[in-house]
Design an enzyme around this catalytic site. Structure first.
Site, PDB file in Angstrom:
ATOM      1  N   ARG A 231      48.258  50.855  47.649  1.00  0.00           N
ATOM      2  CA  ARG A 231      49.608  50.667  48.168  1.00  0.00           C
ATOM      3  C   ARG A 231      50.041  51.905  48.935  1.00  0.00           C
ATOM      4  NH1 ARG A 231      49.064  46.239  48.270  1.00  0.00           N
ATOM      5  NH2 ARG A 231      50.258  44.523  47.409  1.00  0.00           N
ATOM      6  N   GLU A 260      55.090  49.583  56.495  1.00  0.00           N
ATOM      7  CA  GLU A 260      53.998  48.934  57.224  1.00  0.00           C
ATOM      8  C   GLU A 260      54.506  48.282  58.510  1.00  0.00           C
ATOM      9  OE1 GLU A 260      51.315  46.738  54.693  1.00  0.00           O
ATOM     10  OE2 GLU A 260      50.748  48.687  53.879  1.00  0.00           O
ATOM     11  N   HIS A 287      46.025  46.940  56.564  1.00  0.00           N
ATOM     12  CA  HIS A 287      46.130  46.256  55.266  1.00  0.00           C
ATOM     13  C   HIS A 287      45.099  45.119  55.197  1.00  0.00           C
ATOM     14  CE1 HIS A 287      49.184  45.548  51.813  1.00  0.00           C
ATOM     15  NE2 HIS A 287      48.000  45.070  51.465  1.00  0.00           N
TER      16      HIS A 287
HETATM   17  P1  NAD Z   1      45.415  46.181  38.097  1.00  0.00           P
HETATM   18  O1  NAD Z   1      46.760  45.969  37.544  1.00  0.00           O
HETATM   19  O2  NAD Z   1      44.278  45.374  37.618  1.00  0.00           O
HETATM   20  O3  NAD Z   1      45.006  47.722  37.876  1.00  0.00           O
HETATM   21  C1  NAD Z   1      45.892  48.772  38.089  1.00  0.00           C
HETATM   22  C2  NAD Z   1      45.498  49.886  37.123  1.00  0.00           C
HETATM   23  O4  NAD Z   1      46.304  51.009  37.404  1.00  0.00           O
HETATM   24  C3  NAD Z   1      45.745  49.519  35.671  1.00  0.00           C
HETATM   25  O5  NAD Z   1      44.559  49.677  34.904  1.00  0.00           O
HETATM   26  C4  NAD Z   1      46.822  50.489  35.234  1.00  0.00           C
HETATM   27  O6  NAD Z   1      46.660  50.930  33.887  1.00  0.00           O
HETATM   28  C5  NAD Z   1      46.592  51.648  36.184  1.00  0.00           C
HETATM   29  N1  NAD Z   1      47.737  52.521  36.312  1.00  0.00           N
HETATM   30  C6  NAD Z   1      49.060  52.190  36.304  1.00  0.00           C
HETATM   31  N2  NAD Z   1      49.800  53.310  36.423  1.00  0.00           N
HETATM   32  C7  NAD Z   1      48.929  54.346  36.516  1.00  0.00           C
HETATM   33  C8  NAD Z   1      49.097  55.745  36.657  1.00  0.00           C
HETATM   34  N3  NAD Z   1      50.306  56.311  36.710  1.00  0.00           N
HETATM   35  N4  NAD Z   1      48.009  56.519  36.724  1.00  0.00           N
HETATM   36  C9  NAD Z   1      46.769  55.971  36.663  1.00  0.00           C
HETATM   37  N5  NAD Z   1      46.541  54.653  36.503  1.00  0.00           N
HETATM   38  C10 NAD Z   1      47.618  53.848  36.447  1.00  0.00           C
HETATM   39  O7  NAD Z   1      45.570  46.072  39.674  1.00  0.00           O
HETATM   40  P2  NAD Z   1      44.422  45.742  40.713  1.00  0.00           P
HETATM   41  O8  NAD Z   1      44.293  44.282  40.868  1.00  0.00           O
HETATM   42  O9  NAD Z   1      43.230  46.534  40.380  1.00  0.00           O
HETATM   43  O10 NAD Z   1      45.103  46.298  42.065  1.00  0.00           O
HETATM   44  C11 NAD Z   1      45.162  47.683  42.307  1.00  0.00           C
HETATM   45  C12 NAD Z   1      46.019  47.952  43.530  1.00  0.00           C
HETATM   46  O11 NAD Z   1      45.400  47.406  44.683  1.00  0.00           O
HETATM   47  C13 NAD Z   1      47.407  47.367  43.485  1.00  0.00           C
HETATM   48  O12 NAD Z   1      48.316  48.285  44.023  1.00  0.00           O
HETATM   49  C14 NAD Z   1      47.330  46.155  44.402  1.00  0.00           C
HETATM   50  O13 NAD Z   1      48.553  45.810  44.936  1.00  0.00           O
HETATM   51  C15 NAD Z   1      46.388  46.706  45.457  1.00  0.00           C
HETATM   52  N6  NAD Z   1      45.709  45.725  46.282  1.00  0.00           N
HETATM   53  C16 NAD Z   1      45.572  46.019  47.604  1.00  0.00           C
HETATM   54  C17 NAD Z   1      44.909  45.140  48.424  1.00  0.00           C
HETATM   55  C18 NAD Z   1      44.788  45.428  49.881  1.00  0.00           C
HETATM   56  O14 NAD Z   1      44.779  44.506  50.678  1.00  0.00           O
HETATM   57  N7  NAD Z   1      44.664  46.647  50.283  1.00  0.00           N
HETATM   58  C19 NAD Z   1      44.369  43.958  47.913  1.00  0.00           C
HETATM   59  C20 NAD Z   1      44.513  43.698  46.553  1.00  0.00           C
HETATM   60  C21 NAD Z   1      45.188  44.608  45.753  1.00  0.00           C
HETATM   61  C1  MLT Z   2      47.474  42.212  47.587  1.00  0.00           C
HETATM   62  O1  MLT Z   2      48.306  42.846  46.937  1.00  0.00           O
HETATM   63  O2  MLT Z   2      46.925  41.205  47.145  1.00  0.00           O
HETATM   64  C2  MLT Z   2      47.080  42.735  48.914  1.00  0.00           C
HETATM   65  O3  MLT Z   2      47.898  43.741  49.318  1.00  0.00           O
HETATM   66  C3  MLT Z   2      46.721  41.733  49.923  1.00  0.00           C
HETATM   67  C4  MLT Z   2      47.796  41.107  50.759  1.00  0.00           C
HETATM   68  O4  MLT Z   2      48.938  41.076  50.394  1.00  0.00           O
HETATM   69  O5  MLT Z   2      47.490  40.615  51.808  1.00  0.00           O
END
Ligand code: NAD
Ligand code: MLT
Length: 537
Positions: A231, A260, A287
């Site tokens: 994020r 963004e 993204h």
């Molecule tokens: P998830 O909830 O499975 O994992 C997040 C982890 O972060 C958890 O294990 C939690 O304990 C840990 N966490 C929370 N606060 C913390 C802190 N202060 N310090 C260290 N660890 C901490 O989430 P996920 O599905 O693995 O997604 C991770 C991130 O990726 C999210 O922000 C999600 O929105 C993002 N994401 C981005 C995209 C993209 O297109 N770039 C796609 C999917 C997800």
């Molecule tokens: C997500 O949180 O799943 C990603 O940021 C992907 C998206 O929103 O397109």
């Protein structure tokens, strides 16, 4: 029912919604104001990460029942406001994790080997490869911040290419670190000190926002590489800029930005500026984490199914519902029964309540019954409010009413495998109803305010208390017959000592006030209540 889709999802999933009978408007590239201006027409909204579902929008969204987030992060949704308004918020946390994990790993390779710089140079006729000497990942240390779904995938893949992987995540168990073969850092600083590559995978929260600022970047190894595909804002962008310029950070890849751009605008329409865009050692992708064909299909299918089911009134796993542990399939048959038990009280009684006690007996006592308690309360509230009541806001509504809810459990039970008793407690009396489920779907009332029976509940039930004397049922039948109200089943229960009986009639259609009055006038009839269960499951 109408569904608005404001960001791109797979076309097949939109077809699915239409086949399911929903009217779907796919309106991409709208401004937030435009969305707010039209949202009142819609029952469902499907978004990705750009549309903001905030209180301002929700105040306009008078018909909205469900928000579907096609993807994982819900930082663009005001979940508290959704909950207050009874709007279900669903997301698809598993559907794009492989895509996001693979992108993070790809970005690590890209910055380590100058792949983007190289590609851009050759497109400008510059083939001087000696300017593009990179580094190898094998043998280096990767620090994963956030070892959840995506962090774990990234850790596994980076280990697979020969990196030493350490991670910082204060919320997961030591066993999980061990299982993944990842060294646990108890403090963030430990990770910063030893990592050659840092990759972030936490949600955006108050705690994680700006978690890497100048102070933290200074604690990193000189020449560290950073990947943020989680994020925008987890790494402070101005501080990252300064560290990239000074060389403290050798290279960075960011897939996500704090503010963004609009991802649907064409070049020329876009007026986005960002200091990081000017740095050659910073790669920025739009993204892209979830943008694979596989993830698009997974996310589209998952979100549209969830939204469709929620709009049909089915129970779905929502982000604003308490987590339910255990097997939902085992609880499912009891959901409708619980709603009906809750819905009985104010259709048969008037005394103000101070407490509702729900007792689970038998096998149910060993299960997580949170959902069943919510179902009882949802049924209870649905008879006394015209506000939208859903699983997500029922607890809040009851708290606002000052009603205490207690749950208790006992494995002791003789006649049934499971029994649910709801005790409605007012200042001077306690009335209770109990029910069970036979087979998979026969919801049976076994106790109604102290009268015992085995009465299968149906959408319309006539509950009558009368003196235990002959002839009453005949007269009831005559009145209902004259009104063309068909009686499906009948049941009597008596309290001999009081010379009273309770009659239950399952009827095929609603009863109007005039008929109820006529029934009340029958000699010996003490009380008539119509239990209408059509507003519950
Ligand atoms: P998830 O909830 O499975 O994992 C997040 C982890 O972060 C958890 O294990 C939690 O304990 C840990 N966490 C929370 N606060 C913390 C802190 N202060 N310090 C260290 N660890 C901490 O989430 P996920 O599905 O693995 O997604 C991770 C991130 O990726 C999210 O922000 C999600 O929105 C993002 N994401 C981005 C995209 C993209 O297109 N770039 C796609 C999917 C997800
Ligand atoms: C997500 O949180 O799943 C990603 O940021 C992907 C998206 O929103 O397109």
């Amino acid at each position: 029912m109408k569904i608005l889709i404001t960001e791109k999802i797979a076309a097949d999933s939109i077809d699915y919604l239409r086949l399911e009978g929903f009217e779907v408007d796919e309106c991409l590239g709208l401004s937030q104001e435009e969305i707010n201006g039209m949202i009142s027409q819609y029952d469902g909204l499907i978004i990705r990460s750009s549309t903001r579902v905030d209180r301002k929008m929700l105040d306009e969204a008078v018909n909205l029942k469900v928000v579907g987030r096609a993807g994982n992060g819900i930082d663009n949704i005001d979940v508290t406001a959704c909950t207050e308004k009874g709007i279900i918020a669903v997301n698809t946390p598993e559907a794009n994790i492989m895509a996001a994990g693979e992108l993070a790993v790809g970005l690590a390779f890209t910055i380590y080997r100058n792949i983007c710089l190289a590609n851009s140079a050759v497109h400008h006729d510059d083939f001087r490869r000696s300017r593009l000497i990179g580094r190898e990942l094998e043998g280096k240390t990767a620090g994963v911040i956030g070892l959840g779904r995506i962090g774990s995938i990234v850790a596994r893949k980076l280990k697979g290419i020969g990196m030493n992987v350490v991670a910082y995540d204060p919320y997961i168990t030591a066993e999980r670190f061990d299982k993944l073969g990842v060294k646990r850092c108890d403090r963030l600083e430990e990770l910063l000190h030893q990592s050659d590559l840092i990759t972030l995978h936490t949600p955006k929260t108050k705690e994680t926002y700006n978690m890497l600022k100048t102070e933290q970047l200074a604690q990193c190894k000189q020449g560290v590489y950073i990947v943020n595909a989680a994020r925008g804002g987890l790494v402070n962008e101005q501080d990252l800029y300064d560290a990239l310029v000074s060389g403290q950070v050798a290279g960075a890849a960011v897939d996500v930005l704090d503010q963004e751009p609009n991802y649907d605008k064409k070049p020329g329409e876009q007026q986005y500026q960002h200091p990081l865009l000017s740095l050659p050692n910073c790669i920025i992708t739009p993204h892209l984490g979830a943008s694979t064909h596989e993830a698009n299909t997974n996310v589209g299918t998952a979100v549209t199914e969830l939204v469709a089911r929620a709009l049909k009134g089915e129970l779905v796993c929502a982000v604003n519902m308490p987590a339910i542990s255990g097997d939902l399939a085992e609880l499912r048959p009891y959901i409708g029964l619980c709603e009906k038990l809750g819905a009985i009280y104010f259709q048969a009684e008037t005394a103000r309540l101070k407490k509702i006690e729900i007792i689970y007996s038998g096998e149910l006592a060993g299960m997580d019954t949170n959902l069943l308690t919510l179902s009882v309360l949802k049924g209870f509230l649905s008879t006394i409010t015209s506000e939208r009541v859903s699983y997500v806001n029922v607890k809040q509504n009851l708290t606002a009413m000052g009603l205490e809810v207690v749950e208790s459990k006992t494995t002791q039970l003789e006649k049934y495998t499971n029994l649910i008793t709801v005790r409605f407690i007012s200042s001077d009396k306690t009335l209770s109803v109990s029910g069970t489920v036979f087979g998979q779907d026969s919801e049976v009332l076994v106790d109604f305010f102290g009268y015992h029976m085995d009465f299968e509940l149906s959408p319309y039930v006539l509950a009558m208390q009368n003196e235990d004397v002959p002839g009453i049922i005949g007269r009831v039948g005559t009145i209902l017959g004259q009104k063309s109200i068909n009686i499906a089943t009948m049941h009597w229960s008596r309290k001999k000592d009081k010379m009273r009986a309770q009659s239950f009639l399952s009827i095929d259609s609603p009863v109007d006030e005039e008929t109820i009055e006529a029934l009340r006038k029958i000699e010996g009839v003490l009380r008539v209540s119509v239990l209408n269960f059509t507003m519950v499951s």
